[in-house]
Design a protein around this motif. Sequence first.
Motif, PDB file in Angstrom:
ATOM      1  N   LYS A   1      47.920 -24.592  76.968  1.00  0.00           N
ATOM      2  CA  LYS A   1      49.095 -24.331  76.129  1.00  0.00           C
ATOM      3  C   LYS A   1      49.717 -25.643  75.649  1.00  0.00           C
ATOM      4  CE  LYS A   1      50.728 -20.631  75.711  1.00  0.00           C
ATOM      5  NZ  LYS A   1      50.479 -19.616  74.632  1.00  0.00           N
TER       6      LYS A   1
ATOM      7  N   HIS B   1      54.899 -19.647  74.348  1.00  0.00           N
ATOM      8  CA  HIS B   1      54.454 -20.418  73.190  1.00  0.00           C
ATOM      9  C   HIS B   1      53.596 -21.592  73.645  1.00  0.00           C
ATOM     10  CE1 HIS B   1      57.049 -18.042  70.655  1.00  0.00           C
ATOM     11  NE2 HIS B   1      58.116 -18.374  71.366  1.00  0.00           N
ATOM     12  N   THR B   2      53.042 -22.317  72.692  1.00  0.00           N
ATOM     13  CA  THR B   2      52.233 -23.512  72.947  1.00  0.00           C
ATOM     14  C   THR B   2      53.041 -24.735  72.527  1.00  0.00           C
ATOM     15  OG1 THR B   2      50.243 -22.189  72.575  1.00  0.00           O
ATOM     16  CG2 THR B   2      49.983 -24.572  72.492  1.00  0.00           C
TER      17      THR B   2
ATOM     18  N   ALA C   1      62.401 -20.181  70.120  1.00  0.00           N
ATOM     19  CA  ALA C   1      61.373 -19.693  71.045  1.00  0.00           C
ATOM     20  C   ALA C   1      61.670 -18.278  71.497  1.00  0.00           C
ATOM     21  CB  ALA C   1      61.280 -20.634  72.245  1.00  0.00           C
TER      22      ALA C   1
ATOM     23  N   HIS D   1      58.851 -18.147  76.961  1.00  0.00           N
ATOM     24  CA  HIS D   1      58.605 -17.243  75.832  1.00  0.00           C
ATOM     25  C   HIS D   1      57.153 -17.276  75.339  1.00  0.00           C
ATOM     26  CE1 HIS D   1      62.863 -16.410  75.738  1.00  0.00           C
ATOM     27  NE2 HIS D   1      63.113 -17.704  75.708  1.00  0.00           N
TER      28      HIS D   1
ATOM     29  N   GLU E   1      54.921 -14.482  69.582  1.00  0.00           N
ATOM     30  CA  GLU E   1      54.178 -14.987  68.428  1.00  0.00           C
ATOM     31  C   GLU E   1      53.245 -16.149  68.766  1.00  0.00           C
ATOM     32  OE1 GLU E   1      53.931 -13.625  65.656  1.00  0.00           O
ATOM     33  OE2 GLU E   1      55.718 -12.425  65.284  1.00  0.00           O
ATOM     34  N   ASN E   2      53.396 -16.732  69.955  1.00  0.00           N
ATOM     35  CA  ASN E   2      52.601 -17.895  70.344  1.00  0.00           C
ATOM     36  C   ASN E   2      52.663 -18.979  69.278  1.00  0.00           C
ATOM     37  OD1 ASN E   2      50.920 -19.608  71.787  1.00  0.00           O
ATOM     38  ND2 ASN E   2      49.033 -18.573  71.154  1.00  0.00           N
ATOM     39  N   LEU E   3      53.894 -19.402  68.959  1.00  0.00           N
ATOM     40  CA  LEU E   3      54.085 -20.537  68.068  1.00  0.00           C
ATOM     41  C   LEU E   3      53.567 -21.807  68.746  1.00  0.00           C
ATOM     42  CD1 LEU E   3      57.853 -20.010  67.088  1.00  0.00           C
ATOM     43  CD2 LEU E   3      55.856 -19.120  65.874  1.00  0.00           C
TER      44      LEU E   3
ATOM     45  N   THR F   1      59.547 -14.632  70.433  1.00  0.00           N
ATOM     46  CA  THR F   1      58.785 -14.285  71.632  1.00  0.00           C
ATOM     47  C   THR F   1      57.571 -13.432  71.268  1.00  0.00           C
ATOM     48  OG1 THR F   1      60.721 -14.369  73.071  1.00  0.00           O
ATOM     49  CG2 THR F   1      58.877 -13.068  73.841  1.00  0.00           C
TER      50      THR F   1
ATOM     51  N   ALA G   1      58.896 -23.041  75.904  1.00  0.00           N
ATOM     52  CA  ALA G   1      57.512 -22.629  75.644  1.00  0.00           C
ATOM     53  C   ALA G   1      56.985 -21.763  76.776  1.00  0.00           C
ATOM     54  CB  ALA G   1      56.628 -23.857  75.454  1.00  0.00           C
TER      55      ALA G   1
END
Length: 320
Positions: free
Chosen positions: A210, A181-182, A151, A179, A157-159, A155, A176
């Motif tokens: 998210k 993310h979803t 994560a 950083h 990239e919205n993984l 940072t 999540a």
Amino acid sequence: MSVTLVKEKYSSKVGEVVLGATAEQGGTRTSTITVGGDSALPFLHFEGETKNRPVIAMEVTDVVPDWNEMIMNQIGDVISDPAAWAKKCVDDFGADLIYLKLNGADPEGENRSPEDCARIVKDVLAAVGVPLIVEGCDDSEKNNEIMAVIAEAATGENLLIGIAEQDNYKSIAAAAMVHKHTLIARSPLDINICKQLNILINEMGLPLNKIVIDPTVAGLGFGIEYVYSIMERARLGALANDKMLSMPIICTVGYEANRCKEAYASNEEFPGWGDLADRSVLWEAVTASGVLQVGASILVMRNPAAVSVVKKNIADMTGK
């Protein structure tokens, strides 16, 4: 004689979730994907809008998997290189997203370090422009370690990262949140646990937009009717304005369908089941089509030939 269709009226809709981030948004993806947003039951276009079409994520593993030979042959030599494999899934098989499963981190297997796992994620991100779903290994303690590092390394990239479960969600939800993310929230085919897990994650501070629900699915013929009923309850809850059930749904179709013996048993072993070349494709494709009918937004698939069939099904059902 004209017939007037009876139309249901719903007070709300499924929430929308955006996956991936472009350069303008702080990431490196060439495009993002939005899932959810439906205002009716799936594909009932006369009652409401299917705002964003369902999408297909193709499964890629960081170690060579022990899969059906027919699937392995379609993937070819790139199966030993996650980045090249991901690129082939996008370029040749038309995957909308990549679902990277980090089996190599398992302490009972190669026991790869969090840093090694993060490097593989970065390699795959560099190889493709589509959004990325990342799931760790099946050891929850090790998974918490590797996902925290991944994560941070990705940072911006919205993984879509996983897996958060009722007894093990705090570390990965925090990663999540920090950083940006979803998160995949998985529950064991129990609508009450599904809802409670979403409440717990949201109370930590992660917004509902998210979170993606993984209700756990089954392969065709193995309890899929129970899966259908659980997913239907979640969809109806979302349409009735239950915010804790309003998230889009992800289904690991390829994993579940291909561990059913009907998807891999030989013609010689079961001659009455039909040709394996067709059967293995259809077992996964029909499983996918079933969960599409009850609201799956993201299908995680393995068999490239099955992906082709389901992509056509999605296009037919959405009129696109």
